[in-house]
Write an enzyme that holds these catalytic residues in place. Structure first.
Site, PDB file in Angstrom:
ATOM      1  N   CYS A 199       0.808  -1.220   0.000  1.00  0.00           N
ATOM      2  CA  CYS A 199       0.000   0.000   0.000  1.00  0.00           C
ATOM      3  C   CYS A 199       0.843   1.271   0.000  1.00  0.00           C
ATOM      4  CB  CYS A 199      -0.954  -0.003   1.194  1.00  0.00           C
ATOM      5  SG  CYS A 199      -0.161  -0.330   2.794  1.00  0.00           S
ATOM      6  N   HIS A 232      -2.233   6.960   3.378  1.00  0.00           N
ATOM      7  CA  HIS A 232      -0.782   7.040   3.541  1.00  0.00           C
ATOM      8  C   HIS A 232      -0.269   8.309   2.860  1.00  0.00           C
ATOM      9  CE1 HIS A 232      -0.940   3.235   5.327  1.00  0.00           C
ATOM     10  NE2 HIS A 232      -0.337   2.481   4.431  1.00  0.00           N
TER      11      HIS A 232
END
Length: 343
Positions: free
Chosen positions: A149, A241
């Site tokens: 990710c 993120h």
């Protein structure tokens, strides 16, 4: 409609897969697998549902089965895997050998020479590595991976910058707690705190990015020649993120040219791909997780804070880690497999 299964359906990424696949125009959820403790129970009973939308009614009463080829119906050609890597390493090859095509978010085998690691907007042609895989392993099925990710957040902007000759990348991440799973980080660890190390994450970013940006010649993938160095940190945000990236390029590049290249980088003609893959901001205070993680229904990457450096450019980038970075990435790869005739 293609009947599909979800491996590890009760976990955090498995639940996102349920959310994305239940209304999908091309896929129908027909099988859900989990551990032996959950097998035999309905999905409603087995899943500790953690999303802010209800469990879809058509899925709630499906009986969960164990993650085993004998338990999965034969008429389910495509499996989406959100298994822990240790479990994935043990069962995914057997499922591919049994004839299932597995689009996997699990980290095992991402760097295997005959396993495609794919972001469809960046390196869709790497899916052709499946032919090498089938020839070499004698499989009727196949195994395809999406990247980590944190890797998936920075690679599309880097792919855009590669037009200027990408040579060196340094990245420092600020990664949301959902990336560790429901029980991955305790509240006493993360509240009022930052964890300056995430085990194995740096190596994944440093290696997976070079494979994604590499060249496929029909037989193998040659890794991109850029040097990549990563420092990964867990911060107390729920989703999204955020990454600070320094990219050195062979050719001189202005911040304006870099932003134009990112904004112009093409998306993919797939149902789950956003119309605008990379959203760019002139505002130096963007992107921010709370404001920007759901751009493109959570499937876009955003970039901002672009500045010229001595060797290239510095920028910040952001993506929703369980949508673009995990479940959504696997669904995109499933759509690519369908389009390219691998099912």
């Amino acid at each position: 409609m293609v009947r599909v299964g979800i491996l590890g359906a009760t976990g955090a990424v498995g639940q996102r897969l349920v959310q994305l696949l239940e209304p999908h125009p091309d896929f129908e959820i027909a099988a859900l697998t989990a551990s032996a403790d959950s097998a035999g129970r309905t999905y409603r009973e087995a899943a500790k549902w953690g999303l802010d939308v209800p469990i879809p009614d058509p899925v709630a009463d499906i009986t969960v089965v164990e993650t085993d080829a004998e338990a999965i119906p034969d008429d389910v050609p495509l499996l989406f895997s959100s298994l822990p890597s240790s479990v994935g390493a043990a069962v995914e090859p057997g499922l591919a050998e049994a004839g299932y095509v597995v689009s996997s978010n699990s980290s095992n085998a991402r760097m295997a020479e005959d396993v495609p690691l794919v972001i469809p907007e960046v390196n869709a042609d790497h899916v052709g590595l499946i032919e090498v895989q089938r020839d070499g392993r004698g499989w009727d099925g196949a195994l395809l991976k999406n990247p980590n990710c944190s890797t998936i957040t920075m690679v599309p902007p880097l792919a855009a910058l590669d037009a200027f000759g990408l040579e060196r990348v340094t990245v420092s991440t600020l990664q949301a707690v959902s990336g560790a799973g429901y029980s991955g980080v305790t509240s006493m660890e993360i509240l009022d705190n930052v964890l300056p190390h995430i085990g194995g994450e740096e190596e994944k970013m440093e290696t997976e990015s070079r494979k994604l940006l590499g060249e496929f010649d029909g037989a193998e993938v040659e890794l991109h020649g850029a040097e990549v160095s990563a420092s990964c940190n867990r911060v107390p945000t729920l989703d999204g993120h955020l990454e600070n990236v320094w990219a050195d390029t062979r050719e001189a590049v202005t911040a304006e040219a870099a932003a134009e290249a990112m904004a112009a980088f093409p998306s993919a003609d797939l149902p789950s791909s956003p119309a605008q893959l990379i959203e760019t901001f002139e505002d130096p205070e963007r992107p921010q997780p709370r404001l920007d993680r759901m751009l493109g229904d959570g499937m876009a990457v955003s970039a901002g804070g672009l500045q010229e450096t001595a060797g290239g450019v510095q920028f910040n980038c952001l993506a929703h880690n369980t949508l673009r970075g995990a479940a959504g990435a696997s669904v995109l790869n499933g759509e690519l497999l369908l389009r390219e005739g691998y099912l």
